[in-house]
Design an enzyme around this catalytic site. Sequence first.
Site, PDB file in Angstrom:
ATOM      1  N   HIS A 110      35.900  45.736  31.606  1.00  0.00           N
ATOM      2  CA  HIS A 110      34.940  44.937  30.588  1.00  0.00           C
ATOM      3  C   HIS A 110      34.347  46.011  29.547  1.00  0.00           C
ATOM      4  O   HIS A 110      33.339  46.227  29.342  1.00  0.00           O
ATOM      5  CB  HIS A 110      33.615  44.278  31.242  1.00  0.00           C
ATOM      6  CG  HIS A 110      33.978  43.445  32.321  1.00  0.00           C
ATOM      7  ND1 HIS A 110      33.944  42.108  32.187  1.00  0.00           N
ATOM      8  CD2 HIS A 110      34.245  43.686  33.558  1.00  0.00           C
ATOM      9  CE1 HIS A 110      34.107  41.441  33.233  1.00  0.00           C
ATOM     10  NE2 HIS A 110      34.379  42.281  34.255  1.00  0.00           N
ATOM     11  N   ARG A 142      44.153  40.066  42.240  1.00  0.00           N
ATOM     12  CA  ARG A 142      42.767  39.799  41.946  1.00  0.00           C
ATOM     13  C   ARG A 142      41.964  40.739  42.783  1.00  0.00           C
ATOM     14  O   ARG A 142      42.461  40.929  44.034  1.00  0.00           O
ATOM     15  CB  ARG A 142      42.426  38.259  42.450  1.00  0.00           C
ATOM     16  CG  ARG A 142      42.688  37.282  41.297  1.00  0.00           C
ATOM     17  CD  ARG A 142      42.335  36.053  41.914  1.00  0.00           C
ATOM     18  NE  ARG A 142      41.013  35.728  41.732  1.00  0.00           N
ATOM     19  CZ  ARG A 142      40.245  35.504  42.840  1.00  0.00           C
ATOM     20  NH1 ARG A 142      41.066  34.731  43.820  1.00  0.00           N
ATOM     21  NH2 ARG A 142      38.962  35.183  42.765  1.00  0.00           N
ATOM     22  N   GLY A 182      34.691  37.076  34.000  1.00  0.00           N
ATOM     23  CA  GLY A 182      34.070  35.880  34.650  1.00  0.00           C
ATOM     24  C   GLY A 182      34.627  35.436  36.041  1.00  0.00           C
ATOM     25  O   GLY A 182      34.727  36.492  36.873  1.00  0.00           O
ATOM     26  N   GLU A 183      34.975  34.547  36.404  1.00  0.00           N
ATOM     27  CA  GLU A 183      35.682  34.178  37.579  1.00  0.00           C
ATOM     28  C   GLU A 183      36.906  33.295  37.229  1.00  0.00           C
ATOM     29  O   GLU A 183      36.763  31.990  36.713  1.00  0.00           O
ATOM     30  CB  GLU A 183      34.662  33.481  38.496  1.00  0.00           C
ATOM     31  CG  GLU A 183      35.340  32.777  39.805  1.00  0.00           C
ATOM     32  CD  GLU A 183      35.968  34.202  40.572  1.00  0.00           C
ATOM     33  OE1 GLU A 183      35.489  34.964  40.711  1.00  0.00           O
ATOM     34  OE2 GLU A 183      37.032  33.660  40.824  1.00  0.00           O
ATOM     35  N   SER A 184      38.088  33.744  37.547  1.00  0.00           N
ATOM     36  CA  SER A 184      39.417  32.977  37.255  1.00  0.00           C
ATOM     37  C   SER A 184      39.556  31.701  37.931  1.00  0.00           C
ATOM     38  O   SER A 184      39.978  30.990  37.370  1.00  0.00           O
ATOM     39  CB  SER A 184      40.472  33.973  37.312  1.00  0.00           C
ATOM     40  OG  SER A 184      40.670  34.382  38.637  1.00  0.00           O
ATOM     41  N   GLU A 222      33.258  44.706  26.814  1.00  0.00           N
ATOM     42  CA  GLU A 222      32.149  44.001  26.079  1.00  0.00           C
ATOM     43  C   GLU A 222      30.838  44.462  26.752  1.00  0.00           C
ATOM     44  O   GLU A 222      29.826  43.975  26.123  1.00  0.00           O
ATOM     45  CB  GLU A 222      32.421  42.586  26.178  1.00  0.00           C
ATOM     46  CG  GLU A 222      32.279  41.787  27.514  1.00  0.00           C
ATOM     47  CD  GLU A 222      33.551  42.167  28.547  1.00  0.00           C
ATOM     48  OE1 GLU A 222      34.247  42.832  28.178  1.00  0.00           O
ATOM     49  OE2 GLU A 222      33.380  41.510  29.486  1.00  0.00           O
ATOM     50  N   ILE A 258      34.119  45.663  37.363  1.00  0.00           N
ATOM     51  CA  ILE A 258      33.550  44.569  38.274  1.00  0.00           C
ATOM     52  C   ILE A 258      34.493  43.612  39.169  1.00  0.00           C
ATOM     53  O   ILE A 258      35.028  42.741  38.497  1.00  0.00           O
ATOM     54  CB  ILE A 258      32.536  43.788  37.578  1.00  0.00           C
ATOM     55  CG1 ILE A 258      31.528  44.784  36.503  1.00  0.00           C
ATOM     56  CG2 ILE A 258      31.525  42.839  38.355  1.00  0.00           C
ATOM     57  CD1 ILE A 258      30.805  44.018  35.459  1.00  0.00           C
ATOM     58  N   ARG A 259      34.611  43.894  40.264  1.00  0.00           N
ATOM     59  CA  ARG A 259      35.468  43.182  41.173  1.00  0.00           C
ATOM     60  C   ARG A 259      36.837  42.811  40.396  1.00  0.00           C
ATOM     61  O   ARG A 259      37.255  41.923  40.229  1.00  0.00           O
ATOM     62  CB  ARG A 259      35.092  41.847  41.597  1.00  0.00           C
ATOM     63  CG  ARG A 259      33.877  41.914  42.511  1.00  0.00           C
ATOM     64  CD  ARG A 259      33.399  40.423  42.962  1.00  0.00           C
ATOM     65  NE  ARG A 259      34.319  39.765  43.799  1.00  0.00           N
ATOM     66  CZ  ARG A 259      34.566  38.488  43.745  1.00  0.00           C
ATOM     67  NH1 ARG A 259      33.997  37.650  43.209  1.00  0.00           N
ATOM     68  NH2 ARG A 259      35.754  38.053  44.606  1.00  0.00           N
ATOM     69  N   CYS A 284      39.350  41.429  32.436  1.00  0.00           N
ATOM     70  CA  CYS A 284      39.058  41.002  33.813  1.00  0.00           C
ATOM     71  C   CYS A 284      39.575  39.723  34.275  1.00  0.00           C
ATOM     72  O   CYS A 284      40.810  39.502  34.299  1.00  0.00           O
ATOM     73  CB  CYS A 284      37.541  41.342  34.214  1.00  0.00           C
ATOM     74  SG  CYS A 284      37.437  41.704  35.886  1.00  0.00           S
TER      75      CYS A 284
HETATM   76  N1  GLN Z   1      37.239  38.686  40.588  1.00  0.00           N
HETATM   77  C1  GLN Z   1      37.288  37.794  39.323  1.00  0.00           C
HETATM   78  C2  GLN Z   1      38.201  36.653  39.396  1.00  0.00           C
HETATM   79  O1  GLN Z   1      39.050  36.886  40.434  1.00  0.00           O
HETATM   80  C3  GLN Z   1      37.321  38.717  38.160  1.00  0.00           C
HETATM   81  C4  GLN Z   1      36.040  39.408  37.865  1.00  0.00           C
HETATM   82  C5  GLN Z   1      35.623  39.705  36.475  1.00  0.00           C
HETATM   83  O2  GLN Z   1      35.789  39.167  35.650  1.00  0.00           O
HETATM   84  N2  GLN Z   1      34.659  40.710  36.402  1.00  0.00           N
HETATM   85  O3  GLN Z   1      38.275  36.153  38.552  1.00  0.00           O
END
Ligand code: GLN
Length: 192
Positions: A172, A110, A49-51, A174, A136-137, A81
């Site tokens: 990921h 990150r 997700g997004e940390s 999942e 993904i990123r 991630c």
């Molecule tokens: N770039 C996201 C972060 O810094 C992580 C990306 C992801 O979980 N797919 O949290």
Amino acid sequence: MTRVKVGVLALQGDVREHVRALAEAGAEGVAVRRPEELAAVHALVIPGGESTTMWKLATAFDLLEPLRLRIKEGLPAYGSCAGMIMLADRIEGGVEGQETLGGIDMVVRRNAFGRQVDSFEADLDFAGRPVRAVFIRAPWVESVGHDVEVLARAGDRIVAVRQGPLLATSFHPELTGDARVHSYFVEMVREL
Ligand code: GLN
């Protein structure tokens, strides 16, 4: 332990996909949003997700300290991630003041693999098992302490690690419908 009950931190991120992968791995996945729910699980998955958002919501939901405490007490946890970032003792490229839960003696960078458009897939060897990995990123692991075992690399970059009861992947699993990494985690929880 008969049926392993694994919480999936459900503040933000791809919670449902982890619950599904855990079921495939023979465990029961349940959403965790409150300290009482955290207290009732044998292990925890921290999703992608997004940390930065996860950190802010964990603070707002009074979960940051309970999470840190349970991890310190030895709760088995797996972060994918953004979840890997959450389990890192130190991060690079975080936003101003960004905190993690910590637990794994490593430095995680990150967005190391680039921006959203730089997302990619790769076939990896994960602890001797072939795994199709979606990035993904994604972060990568810059460096690890002595007690950290490297489980996978993409090129020369470390993308999966384990330290005791804690597991983390940059990618990921999942999202691929392949429960091998979750099975590894569930086996780990059973053996601990
Ligand atoms: N770039 C996201 C972060 O810094 C992580 C990306 C992801 O979980 N797919 O949290």
